[in-house]
Write an enzyme that holds these catalytic residues in place. Sequence first.
Site, short mmCIF file in Angstrom:
data_model
loop_
_atom_site.label_atom_id
_atom_site.label_comp_id
_atom_site.label_asym_id
_atom_site.label_seq_id
_atom_site.Cartn_x
_atom_site.Cartn_y
_atom_site.Cartn_z
N ASN A 1 38.79 28.37 55.57
CA ASN A 1 37.92 27.58 56.45
C ASN A 1 38.79 26.54 57.18
O ASN A 1 39.22 25.57 56.59
CB ASN A 1 36.84 26.90 55.57
CG ASN A 1 35.97 25.94 56.34
OD1 ASN A 1 36.02 25.88 57.57
ND2 ASN A 1 35.15 25.19 55.62
N TRP A 2 39.02 26.78 58.45
CA TRP A 2 39.94 25.91 59.22
C TRP A 2 39.28 24.61 59.68
O TRP A 2 39.96 23.76 60.25
CB TRP A 2 40.49 26.68 60.43
CG TRP A 2 41.39 27.81 60.09
CD1 TRP A 2 41.77 28.21 58.83
CD2 TRP A 2 42.05 28.69 60.99
NE1 TRP A 2 42.61 29.28 58.90
CE2 TRP A 2 42.80 29.61 60.23
CE3 TRP A 2 42.08 28.82 62.39
CZ2 TRP A 2 43.57 30.62 60.80
CZ3 TRP A 2 42.83 29.84 62.96
CH2 TRP A 2 43.58 30.72 62.18
N LYS A 3 37.98 24.50 59.50
CA LYS A 3 37.24 23.27 59.87
C LYS A 3 37.57 22.86 61.32
O LYS A 3 37.84 23.73 62.15
CB LYS A 3 37.52 22.16 58.86
CG LYS A 3 37.24 22.63 57.42
CD LYS A 3 37.21 21.54 56.39
CE LYS A 3 36.91 22.14 55.03
NZ LYS A 3 36.77 21.15 53.96
N HIS B 1 27.64 24.57 54.26
CA HIS B 1 28.80 23.82 53.75
C HIS B 1 28.38 22.37 53.57
O HIS B 1 27.62 21.82 54.39
CB HIS B 1 29.97 23.93 54.75
CG HIS B 1 31.24 23.40 54.17
ND1 HIS B 1 31.49 22.06 54.05
CD2 HIS B 1 32.32 24.04 53.65
CE1 HIS B 1 32.68 21.89 53.48
NE2 HIS B 1 33.20 23.08 53.22
N GLU C 1 29.79 19.68 54.16
CA GLU C 1 30.09 18.80 55.30
C GLU C 1 28.99 18.85 56.35
O GLU C 1 28.80 17.91 57.12
CB GLU C 1 31.47 19.15 55.89
CG GLU C 1 32.59 18.65 54.97
CD GLU C 1 33.90 19.39 55.08
OE1 GLU C 1 34.10 20.17 56.03
OE2 GLU C 1 34.74 19.20 54.17
N GLU D 1 30.85 25.20 45.65
CA GLU D 1 31.82 24.19 46.07
C GLU D 1 31.36 22.80 45.64
O GLU D 1 30.55 22.17 46.35
CB GLU D 1 31.95 24.19 47.60
CG GLU D 1 32.51 25.47 48.17
CD GLU D 1 33.25 25.18 49.47
OE1 GLU D 1 34.43 25.48 49.55
OE2 GLU D 1 32.63 24.61 50.39
N GLY E 1 38.60 18.64 49.22
CA GLY E 1 39.59 17.76 49.84
C GLY E 1 40.05 16.60 48.98
O GLY E 1 40.73 15.70 49.46
N SER F 1 39.64 22.09 46.81
CA SER F 1 41.01 21.71 46.41
C SER F 1 41.82 22.85 45.79
O SER F 1 42.66 22.62 44.91
CB SER F 1 40.98 20.52 45.44
OG SER F 1 40.55 19.36 46.12
N GLY G 1 39.99 25.34 52.10
CA GLY G 1 40.00 24.50 53.30
C GLY G 1 41.41 24.14 53.69
O GLY G 1 42.12 24.91 54.36
N GLY G 2 41.87 22.96 53.25
CA GLY G 2 43.17 22.41 53.67
C GLY G 2 44.33 23.40 53.61
O GLY G 2 45.09 23.54 54.58
P1 PGA Z 1 39.48 22.13 50.50
O1 PGA Z 1 38.12 22.52 51.25
O2 PGA Z 1 40.12 23.41 50.05
O3 PGA Z 1 40.28 21.41 51.54
O4 PGA Z 1 39.10 21.26 49.35
C1 PGA Z 1 37.29 23.54 50.76
C2 PGA Z 1 36.10 23.71 51.67
O5 PGA Z 1 35.64 22.71 52.24
O6 PGA Z 1 35.61 24.84 51.87
#
Ligand code: PGA
Length: 244
Positions: free
Chosen positions: A6-8, A93, A95, A163, A169, A206, A227-228
């Site tokens: 997930n590149w956000k 998600h 977020e 999640e 993050g 994470s 994510g990251g």
């Molecule tokens: P993260 O994000 O790996 O940066 O913790 C995961 C996600 O939001 O899907």
Amino acid sequence: MLIAGNWKLNCNIEEAKHLSSRIIESLDRKKLNCEVAIFPSYICLDSVNKTIEKTVISLGSQDCSVHKSGAYTGDVSANMLFDTGCKYVIVGHSERRIGKLESNNDILSKANNALESNLIPIICVGENAKDREDGRALEVIKKQLDESVPKNSNKNNCILAYEPIWAIGSGKIPDNSSINEMLNMIKGWLSNNKIDNSINILYGGSVNKSNAKEIFSCINLGGLLIGGVSLKPEEFSEICLMAN
Ligand code: PGA
């Protein structure tokens, strides 16, 4: 197994093409035992789709509209995403649940729109730190499942992602027994609701190359949502190659 990146809100079109090419190079001719999917922003979907054409990598979107069409300025429908080459769409998600005040009902609508458009929704659920401290994590996730998972979901048309919000993050991850407990509860919930309990369930939050091996040992794990680290092509590919 599915490993989803997930590149956000990252990468312009050139950067997205470059990042996808580097993932392709890192995975090239290596023995891969999982499916890999990447989730760029809407604006990069078409270019990334062209870059990953004829490779093992699939394309997904980070979100879709609750609506199918009409006067909804700024929205992008599930059907449009399918048309752009997406196989998957992430819905719910945290977020978006938190930052955009999306309700379980919104997520259910998005998941239903995805199913109708032949897109596979990856429906995210997760508890916050307070829910976990108060011992309410299982209950909170169960309510999210009750209200946001379409009852006609099955292993071919839908994926779930656990999640924990406090793990996203933050560098913190639940121990394997907590992940296993949650995956078991979700399996049980699927069976109780007469939904195919072989639906893939991903873990996200994470994940990095140092903790991925341990997380992969969770029973009932269907993959990872990253994510990251999905913005670091070598490390992301290394994790993909650990899956079996
Ligand atoms: P993260 O994000 O790996 O940066 O913790 C995961 C996600 O939001 O899907």
